[in-house]
Design a protein around this motif. Structure first.
Motif, PDB file in Angstrom:
ATOM      1  N   GLN A 114       0.827  -1.203   0.000  1.00 20.25           N
ATOM      2  CA  GLN A 114       0.000   0.000   0.000  1.00 20.25           C
ATOM      3  C   GLN A 114       0.867   1.261   0.000  1.00 20.25           C
ATOM      4  O   GLN A 114       0.495   2.276  -0.605  1.00 20.25           O
ATOM      5  CB  GLN A 114      -0.923  -0.010   1.218  1.00 20.25           C
ATOM      6  CG  GLN A 114      -1.994  -1.091   1.186  1.00 20.25           C
ATOM      7  CD  GLN A 114      -1.500  -2.487   1.595  1.00 20.25           C
ATOM      8  OE1 GLN A 114      -0.339  -2.680   1.931  1.00 20.25           O
ATOM      9  NE2 GLN A 114      -2.401  -3.459   1.582  1.00 20.25           N
ATOM     10  N   ALA A 115       2.034   1.191   0.665  1.00 15.30           N
ATOM     11  CA  ALA A 115       2.951   2.339   0.672  1.00 15.30           C
ATOM     12  C   ALA A 115       3.496   2.601  -0.724  1.00 15.30           C
ATOM     13  O   ALA A 115       3.537   3.746  -1.196  1.00 15.30           O
ATOM     14  CB  ALA A 115       4.091   2.086   1.657  1.00 15.30           C
ATOM     15  N   VAL A 116       3.928   1.536  -1.404  1.00 18.33           N
ATOM     16  CA  VAL A 116       4.434   1.685  -2.764  1.00 18.33           C
ATOM     17  C   VAL A 116       3.335   2.215  -3.683  1.00 18.33           C
ATOM     18  O   VAL A 116       3.564   3.111  -4.514  1.00 18.33           O
ATOM     19  CB  VAL A 116       4.992   0.344  -3.293  1.00 18.33           C
ATOM     20  CG1 VAL A 116       5.373   0.462  -4.764  1.00 18.33           C
ATOM     21  CG2 VAL A 116       6.208  -0.086  -2.468  1.00 18.33           C
ATOM     22  N   PHE A 175      15.585   7.303   3.958  1.00 20.47           N
ATOM     23  CA  PHE A 175      14.928   8.604   3.822  1.00 20.47           C
ATOM     24  C   PHE A 175      13.998   8.815   4.997  1.00 20.47           C
ATOM     25  O   PHE A 175      13.433   7.867   5.540  1.00 20.47           O
ATOM     26  CB  PHE A 175      14.120   8.624   2.510  1.00 20.47           C
ATOM     27  CG  PHE A 175      13.239   9.836   2.346  1.00 20.47           C
ATOM     28  CD1 PHE A 175      13.773  11.066   2.002  1.00 20.47           C
ATOM     29  CD2 PHE A 175      11.866   9.743   2.549  1.00 20.47           C
ATOM     30  CE1 PHE A 175      12.962  12.182   1.854  1.00 20.47           C
ATOM     31  CE2 PHE A 175      11.043  10.863   2.410  1.00 20.47           C
ATOM     32  CZ  PHE A 175      11.603  12.080   2.050  1.00 20.47           C
ATOM     33  N   SER A 176      13.852  10.081   5.384  1.00 16.44           N
ATOM     34  CA  SER A 176      12.844  10.452   6.372  1.00 16.44           C
ATOM     35  C   SER A 176      12.117  11.697   5.881  1.00 16.44           C
ATOM     36  O   SER A 176      12.749  12.680   5.481  1.00 16.44           O
ATOM     37  CB  SER A 176      13.478  10.738   7.732  1.00 16.44           C
ATOM     38  OG  SER A 176      12.514  11.297   8.619  1.00 16.44           O
ATOM     39  N   GLY A 196       5.092   3.135   6.154  1.00 13.17           N
ATOM     40  CA  GLY A 196       6.086   2.647   5.203  1.00 13.17           C
ATOM     41  C   GLY A 196       6.709   3.782   4.416  1.00 13.17           C
ATOM     42  O   GLY A 196       6.691   3.772   3.180  1.00 13.17           O
ATOM     43  N   PRO A 197       7.280   4.788   5.093  1.00 17.02           N
ATOM     44  CA  PRO A 197       7.731   6.001   4.397  1.00 17.02           C
ATOM     45  C   PRO A 197       8.730   5.758   3.279  1.00 17.02           C
ATOM     46  O   PRO A 197       8.660   6.427   2.248  1.00 17.02           O
ATOM     47  CB  PRO A 197       8.329   6.869   5.514  1.00 17.02           C
ATOM     48  CG  PRO A 197       8.521   5.953   6.689  1.00 17.02           C
ATOM     49  CD  PRO A 197       7.497   4.892   6.561  1.00 17.02           C
ATOM     50  N   VAL A 198       9.644   4.794   3.455  1.00 13.52           N
ATOM     51  CA  VAL A 198      10.623   4.580   2.380  1.00 13.52           C
ATOM     52  C   VAL A 198       9.956   4.042   1.119  1.00 13.52           C
ATOM     53  O   VAL A 198      10.298   4.438   0.000  1.00 13.52           O
ATOM     54  CB  VAL A 198      11.769   3.636   2.821  1.00 13.52           C
ATOM     55  CG1 VAL A 198      12.640   4.305   3.871  1.00 13.52           C
ATOM     56  CG2 VAL A 198      11.242   2.291   3.317  1.00 13.52           C
ATOM     57  N   GLY A 199       8.981   3.149   1.281  1.00 18.04           N
ATOM     58  CA  GLY A 199       8.282   2.621   0.114  1.00 18.04           C
ATOM     59  C   GLY A 199       7.549   3.704  -0.648  1.00 18.04           C
ATOM     60  O   GLY A 199       7.537   3.727  -1.884  1.00 18.04           O
TER      61      GLY A 199
END
Length: 403
Positions: free
Chosen positions: A55-57, A293-294, A324-327
């Motif tokens: 879902q993040a991607v 990443f942030s 899932g911030p990086v995704g």
């Protein structure tokens, strides 16, 4: 019965409607049929319990696609369309999904999800079908180092041979020179073991005292943890996804304080409901996780642009709402880079788009400025410079640490 005036108004209104419809019809005929969409696929673990990575991607892709389409699409006005498929973390499903994607007309590329073992099993299918594959989360080295010529795999994500040195060096900087490795018994775990052994072979001031393996869905990890501690480990380097990591955290938190070692974790834990599953135990354990990443450190102008794009396709309104911030960030940047490559290629031919990915000169992305994103000899868009260590706040939000 209508009055003469009402009757005349009704007739006038009917005539106006007819004229508008005729004009619209003529305009549509003059404009021709709507341009065919350019398709991109996403094959990921949508149906896996507790997982949020797919879902993040998808959020990152849809945010970027919305921006691209509002700006006129690609190839002179063709909209980009996302097609999703669910492999549920099962390689056989992933292979079938790739075969279906490969047969789709005007599908230029497939984006992948979190699980390296699935993608590794898909590599022969990618090679056979010459399907362009874009890795947004999976980190096993051999996904890109796959021996294909030409190589149809490009990655904007972490790589295990970067992750392990960062985790081990973080332990060393904390004065923790003896580490135990707790690894998933998969190709992802073995990729990390190779990276860790390579690092410690040339950095003699940090030592792996022992390696312990566990299997997916194991219900307890404390015996393996205690074996590493008894072998002299001062810290645990963990390679796990959210389910097993939560089991470990709860078990470690139940131990006496003196037996709770710091845990430095790979990022698979951030792709699911880890904080919910770990519960209050998470804040009784020294737990850190690697990231690329942030959103809390993003350029303000680029962040504002992303947040507006995300708000157009989702309920996201705050950084804290992003799971899932990086995704999300990887997929967002990589979709924009792909769009540039499609325009450079001038067609939806996958080989032409593959070649064009290596010719995109620059993209000012959310994560960084890519100059260039890829080259013929480098299919990795990120480097060690982007790596950081993060911790979970009391509210479950992942934030950069001082490491």
């Amino acid at each position: 019965m209508p009055t003469p005036i009402a009757s005349r108004l009704n007739k006038a209104f009917a005539g106006l409607v007819t004229s508008i419809m005729l004009f619209a019809s003529q305009a549509a005929c003059a404009a021709g049929p709507a341009p065919a969409p350019v398709r991109v696929g996403l094959d990921a673990e949508f149906g896996l319990d507790n997982s949020t990575s797919a879902q993040a991607v998808e959020l990152g892709l849809r945010s970027a696609i919305g921006e691209i389409n509002r700006a006129g699409g690609v190839l002179g006005g063709r909209p980009v369309e996302l097609v999703t498929k669910d492999h549920r973390s099962m390689p056989a499903r992933g292979i079938r999904n790739l075969e279906e994607f490969a047969r789709m007309p005007d599908l230029v590329a497939v984006f992948g999800g979190r699980f390296s073992p699935v993608i590794i099993e898909q590599l022969p299918t990618l090679k056979a079908t010459k399907t362009l594959f874009l890795a947004t989360w999976s980190s096993a080295d051999m996904i890109v180092d796959n021996g294909m010529h030409p190589n149809y795999v490009y990655r904007l994500s972490l790589r295990d041979s970067l992750a392990m040195p960062k985790l081990l060096d973080t332990a060393r900087k904390r004065g923790l020179h003896r580490v135990g490795l707790l690894l998933t018994n998969t190709s992802w775990g073995r990729s990390n073991l190779a990276a860790a052994e390579k690092f410690t072979a040339t950095n003699k001031d940090i030592r792996i005292v022992q390696t312990a393996w566990y299997n997916w869905r194991d219900q307890t990890l404390v015996a393996r943890y205690q074996a590493l501690r008894n072998a002299g480990a001062q810290a645990i380097v963990l390679v796990a996804n959210d389910d097993e990591a939560a089991v470990l955290v709860r078990e470690v938190a139940a131990l006496p304080q003196a037996e709770r070692l710091p845990i430095l974790s790979h990022w698979g834990v951030t792709g699911g409901e880890f904080t919910r599953q770990a519960g209050p135990a998470l804040h009784q354990v020294d737990f850190s996780v690697i990231q690329t990443f942030s959103f809390f450190q993003a350029d303000k102008q680029r962040l504002a642009r992303f947040m507006a794009a995300a708000a157009a396709v989702s309920p996201i309104r705050r950084i804290e709402d992003i799971e899932g911030p990086v995704g999300v960030a990887h997929a967002y940047d990589l979709m924009h880079i792909l769009a540039k490559a499609i325009d450079l290629a001038g067609s939806t031919d996958r080989k032409a788009v593959r070649d064009a990915l290596e010719k995109v000169r620059e993209y000012r992305g959310l994560i960084k400025t890519y100059a260039p994103p890829f080259t013929p000899t480098r299919h990795e868009a990120l480097s060690a410079r982007e790596l950081l260590i993060a911790r979970y706040r009391k509210d479950g939000v992942l934030v950069p640490s001082a490491d």
